[in-house]
Scaffold this motif. Sequence first.
Motif, PDB file in Angstrom:
ATOM      1  N   ARG A  36       9.184  67.021  -3.600  1.00  0.00           N
ATOM      2  CA  ARG A  36       8.511  65.714  -3.552  1.00  0.00           C
ATOM      3  C   ARG A  36       9.267  64.472  -4.078  1.00  0.00           C
ATOM      4  O   ARG A  36       9.510  63.694  -3.799  1.00  0.00           O
ATOM      5  N   ASP A  54       6.372  68.139   6.355  1.00  0.00           N
ATOM      6  CA  ASP A  54       5.388  67.280   7.104  1.00  0.00           C
ATOM      7  C   ASP A  54       4.766  68.110   8.132  1.00  0.00           C
ATOM      8  O   ASP A  54       3.732  67.645   8.733  1.00  0.00           O
ATOM      9  N   PRO A 129       0.534  59.862  -6.665  1.00  0.00           N
ATOM     10  CA  PRO A 129       2.055  59.662  -5.975  1.00  0.00           C
ATOM     11  C   PRO A 129       2.843  59.709  -7.404  1.00  0.00           C
ATOM     12  O   PRO A 129       4.093  59.868  -7.435  1.00  0.00           O
ATOM     13  N   ARG A 158      -1.720  63.552   0.802  1.00  0.00           N
ATOM     14  CA  ARG A 158      -0.628  63.953   1.144  1.00  0.00           C
ATOM     15  C   ARG A 158      -0.491  64.201   2.508  1.00  0.00           C
ATOM     16  O   ARG A 158      -1.452  64.620   3.218  1.00  0.00           O
TER      17      ARG A 158
END
Length: 218
Positions: A36, A54, A129, A158
């Motif tokens: 990430r 994703d 984040p 997420r």
Amino acid sequence: MVIVLLGPPGAGKGTQCKRIAEKYKLVHLSSGDILRLHRANGTELGKKAAEYMDSGKLVPDQLIIEMMACAIESAKGNCVLDGFPRTVVQAKELDIALDAKKRKIDAIVDLVIDDSVIENRMTGRRSCPACGTVYHVETLKPKLSGICDSCGVKLVQRTDDKPEVVRQRLETYHQQTAAVTGYYADKGHTILDIDAGKSVDEVTAKMIEKLDRLSMVR
Ligand code: AMP
């Protein structure tokens, strides 16, 4: 000291690894967090990993192995591994990388939990984040709703914690990652099974109890 934490996505690996890292003075190396960070920084690796992450699929082994071998080296082999290895190929490559540095895995913990519990956990999960701290809308609320306790940043869901992606991630786990436990068992490692359906504190206490007992018999 190298500790490997296994278990399906949503079993609480991230939260438990942070606690274990603090307790045993280890560096917490989460392959998901490192990926990430690459994405946030727009690196080549981050761009390559995005599509897989994703959609709930695994990032190709060769990208992960090098990334994690470097991270373990930076931690001088004092780390708790979270989310890695996730395939038997990764587990074998980890053994090779550790052998080359005369290091070994000191303990393997497997967080055991039902898929149905995981689905609820993951879809309710919110994370920061900025620092990666994980919360839950029902069971692990921040002091101020929707805001990270440490950073004061707005929490996010997420993309890969959305229901359809969660189902794909569980399928990926059963198809590719569950076999890692068998790989280590076949190699004669003791695997510390922990019931991850319990509360966060109970799981931590059980892990520490088993890890301490393991180090006493060594
Ligand atoms: P996590 O935060 O550990 O659940 O990881 C999030 C996503 O990053 C996963 O669904 C994968 O797409 C990718 N990922 C993390 N660790 C690995 C790994 N060891 N091997 C392949 N993909 C990974």
